[in-house]
Design an enzyme around this catalytic site. Structure first.
Site, PDB file in Angstrom:
ATOM      1  N   GLY A   1     -10.804  -6.057 -16.713  1.00 63.55           N
ATOM      2  CA  GLY A   1     -11.376  -7.094 -17.568  1.00 63.55           C
ATOM      3  C   GLY A   1     -10.700  -8.447 -17.407  1.00 63.55           C
ATOM      4  N   THR A   2      -9.387  -8.442 -17.309  1.00 64.64           N
ATOM      5  CA  THR A   2      -8.650  -9.705 -17.209  1.00 64.64           C
ATOM      6  C   THR A   2      -9.005 -10.453 -15.927  1.00 64.64           C
ATOM      7  OG1 THR A   2      -6.823  -8.954 -18.589  1.00 64.64           O
ATOM      8  CG2 THR A   2      -6.334 -10.711 -17.017  1.00 64.64           C
TER       9      THR A   2
ATOM     10  N   ASN B   1     -12.536  -7.429 -30.021  1.00 69.31           N
ATOM     11  CA  ASN B   1     -11.637  -6.279 -29.905  1.00 69.31           C
ATOM     12  C   ASN B   1     -10.914  -5.939 -31.200  1.00 69.31           C
ATOM     13  OD1 ASN B   1     -10.655  -8.891 -28.988  1.00 69.31           O
ATOM     14  ND2 ASN B   1      -8.664  -7.922 -28.782  1.00 69.31           N
TER      15      ASN B   1
ATOM     16  N   GLN C   1     -15.225  -4.783 -24.626  1.00 71.77           N
ATOM     17  CA  GLN C   1     -15.282  -3.873 -25.783  1.00 71.77           C
ATOM     18  C   GLN C   1     -16.705  -3.389 -26.064  1.00 71.77           C
ATOM     19  OE1 GLN C   1     -12.803  -2.573 -27.417  1.00 71.77           O
ATOM     20  NE2 GLN C   1     -11.125  -3.816 -26.626  1.00 71.77           N
TER      21      GLN C   1
ATOM     22  N   SER D   1     -14.725  -3.442 -18.093  1.00 73.26           N
ATOM     23  CA  SER D   1     -13.496  -2.720 -17.774  1.00 73.26           C
ATOM     24  C   SER D   1     -13.767  -1.220 -17.839  1.00 73.26           C
ATOM     25  CB  SER D   1     -12.412  -3.095 -18.783  1.00 73.26           C
ATOM     26  OG  SER D   1     -11.279  -2.293 -18.600  1.00 73.26           O
TER      27      SER D   1
ATOM     28  N   HIS E   1     -11.347   1.320 -18.226  1.00 75.27           N
ATOM     29  CA  HIS E   1     -10.503   2.184 -19.070  1.00 75.27           C
ATOM     30  C   HIS E   1     -10.878   2.161 -20.544  1.00 75.27           C
ATOM     31  CE1 HIS E   1      -7.514  -0.602 -21.089  1.00 75.27           C
ATOM     32  NE2 HIS E   1      -8.044  -1.432 -20.214  1.00 75.27           N
TER      33      HIS E   1
ATOM     34  N   THR F   1      -8.709  -4.542  -0.315  1.00 78.55           N
ATOM     35  CA  THR F   1      -9.203  -3.184  -0.104  1.00 78.55           C
ATOM     36  C   THR F   1      -9.612  -2.584  -1.445  1.00 78.55           C
ATOM     37  OG1 THR F   1      -7.836  -2.880   1.840  1.00 78.55           O
ATOM     38  CG2 THR F   1      -8.567  -0.869   0.716  1.00 78.55           C
TER      39      THR F   1
ATOM     40  N   CYS G   1       4.551  -9.423 -37.014  1.00 75.38           N
ATOM     41  CA  CYS G   1       5.819  -8.754 -36.752  1.00 75.38           C
ATOM     42  C   CYS G   1       5.735  -7.773 -35.593  1.00 75.38           C
ATOM     43  CB  CYS G   1       6.280  -8.003 -37.997  1.00 75.38           C
ATOM     44  SG  CYS G   1       6.589  -9.122 -39.348  1.00 75.38           S
TER      45      CYS G   1
END
Lengths: 148, 389
Positions: B71-72, B151, B179, B199, B201, B237, B325
């Site tokens: 995706g990136t 997402n 997504q 994507s 995965h 490839t 955090c």
């Protein structure tokens, strides 16, 4: 690879000194929910010795662990001794914190100092370490070394 | 200990059927698809077949599907390839405030290079305004990029309508469908998009594999330069096993689509109903209408997300959080910020995503433990419903 070491996890999962003290001799609050961490530490003082300390913390795992460790460290100490505690010592006692979490120990350190400051104000006590101390000062602009 | 994975939007396990298809291409069928002997042609056939499988899932022509590393890369290619190709025409790009970082950080890079980027707002439901989109278009606009499904909050954007506006103004339209793939209806012809990122995965295929759909006739610059693979548009490839796995995963996603959506949405709704009715001071972020079938984003007031995540992890439960955090940047979620969620509440958000392997027993196990965890953290917390923030 866990996010935190075993000591931090133990203080997060089984925090010591959670709660509030009836008629505390000093109350210190530091941080705000907007920042993601807010700690309240209360102390009971007899003579010059801190006989009890309790905390309430809104925050992440390391904030809760730091509160637990910091309160454990000051119980039984004199005010002068407690004022000498640094955030670095809290980190060392916890066996280390991830760099981005260093500020949690700063928060705990500030909350302790604020509780003692409150006690000093109420009882007209003078401590050299509190000279020029500002309980509102933002000492949390250092978030540690974040690797990009 | 029981293991309950509720983070299917982060990634999915590779399905057995997918893995089975992939395995021969690691060992005996290892040929380079560019080689001219039988061993190469056998691999080339496998890539061709996978391209058909992916094209079939989105109603594209196989020749419009270009395999990438995920995706990136697809997002980067669409943005940088378009920006470079059309720089003589204009320097303005329109996107949204809630894109994936693959889009946002690419846009930030382009801004440093002299491009101008407009970031569209979202409303309280999590959707863009088509009016704001149309008003943002200038004679310098060269690309509009709007994600199909978010997402974090799972909301679906009106891509068909947005693409029609782009077309009316002669602007290229890209959508990040990472997504959305396999989770919402996708028909590139009907939607009228020029480019679409995908994507593997996220749909039970292997990681490091994805594709960019580029409509026939759309010309953008190449992003990776080298050999003549992917019809001379994406060098390198071929990731043979990754492509074969993505193809099989796409075939399964198409065949199982209805069942997958029903399974996920019914368990997701059950999770939502139990949390909202059994845990006080909890709120759903984003509308439940027209949403990713497995996504649930909840704010637990008065406590912090990383603490919730760590305690759930103690019970073998995997979720993610929008809390600052938990991120290395210590920045709260840009999506929830754009949605207008108060910062103190963003810190207490958890994203749950259910998937094909989630069961009702899993959900019960999660809620039963979650109730205890939330109660315990609220006991520790310095803020509560009485004291307020």
């Amino acid at each position: 690879m866990a996010l935190y070491n075993d000591i931090v996890m133990d203080h997060f999962l089984n925090p010591k000194n959670v709660g509030e003290i009836d008629n505390p001799d000093g109350t210190g609050i530091y941080g705000s929910p907007v920042c993601g961490d807010m700690m309240q530490i209360q102390i009971k003082v007899e003579g010059e010795t801190i006989t009890d300390a309790k905390f309430k913390t809104f925050g992440c795992g390391s904030a809760i662990a730091s509160s637990s460790m910091a309160t454990s460290m000051i119980i039984g100490k004199t005010i002068e001794e407690a004022l000498e505690i640094t955030n670095k010592q809290i980190i060392d006692e916890l066996g280390g914190l991830p760099p981005v979490k260093v500020h949690c120990s700063v928060l705990a350190d500030k909350a302790i100092k604020n509780a003692i400051y409150d006690y000093a104000q109420k009882n007209n006590k003078y401590y050299k370490a509190l000279e020029g101390y500002d309980p509102e000062a933002d000492e949390d602009d250092e978030h540690g070394e974040v690797e990009e | 200990m029981r293991n309950v994975y509720l983070d299917y939007s982060a990634t999915t396990p590779v399905k057995e059927e997918v893995l089975k298809e992939m395995i021969p291409y690691f060992t005996e069928k290892f040929g380079n698809p560019s080689s001219l002997y039988d061993k190469g042609l056998e691999s080339k056939d496998a890539v061709t077949h996978a391209r058909e499988q992916v094209a079939d899932l989105i109603n594209a022509k196989p020749s419009e599907v270009y395999f990438t590393a995920g995706g990136t890369e697809s997002d980067n290619w669409a943005l940088f390839g378009t920006a470079e190709k059309l720089k003589s025409k204009g320097n303005h790009i329109i996107t949204t405030k809630i894109e994936h970082h693959a889009i946002l950080h690419s846009c930030a890079y382009l801004e440093k290079e002299g491009y101008e980027v407009t970031y569209l707002d979202i409303d309280k439901d999590g959707r863009i305004s088509l009016k704001q989109l149309e008003e943002a278009i200038t004679d310098k606009t060269i690309l509009i990029s709007i994600m199909l499904v978010n997402n974090e909050i799972g909301t679906v954007q009106p891509i068909k309508e947005a693409a029609a506006i782009a077309k009316k103004h002669g602007v290229l339209f890209h959508t990040d469908a990472v997504q959305g793939l396999g989770n919402v209806d996708i028909d590139v012809k009907d939607m009228g998009v020029d480019m679409m990122s995908m994507s593997s995965h996220k749909i039970y295929g292997p990681k490091g594999s994805g594709a960019l759909y580029i409509r026939k006739g759309v010309v953008i610059d190449n992003y990776l330069h080298g050999g003549a693979q992917e019809n001379r548009r994406r060098a390198g490839t071929e990731n043979l096993t990754g492509i074969v796995g993505f193809g099989k995963a796409a075939e399964l996603a198409k065949a199982n689509f209805k069942g997958h959506v029903e399974h996920c949405s019914s368990l997701r709704n059950y999770l939502k109903d139990r949390i909202i009715s059994e845990i006080p001071d909890t709120y759903v972020n984003g509308t439940m209408e027209n949403r990713h079938p497995g996504n649930l984003n909840i704010t637990f007031k008065y406590i912090e997300g990383e603490s919730i995540l760590l305690l759930l992890n103690q019970f073998g439960i995997s979720v993610s959080t929008g809390s600052a955090c938990s991120s290395t940047s210590l920045e709260p979620s840009h999506v929830l910020t754009a949605l207008g969620v108060p910062v103190e509440m963003i810190h207490g958000t958890v994203r749950f995503t259910v998937g094909d392997f989630t069961t009702k027993e899993d959900i019960d196990y999660v809620v039963d433990n979650l109730k205890k965890i939330v109660a315990r953290l609220r006991e520790i917390s310095s803020v509560n419903s009485k004291k307020g923030w």
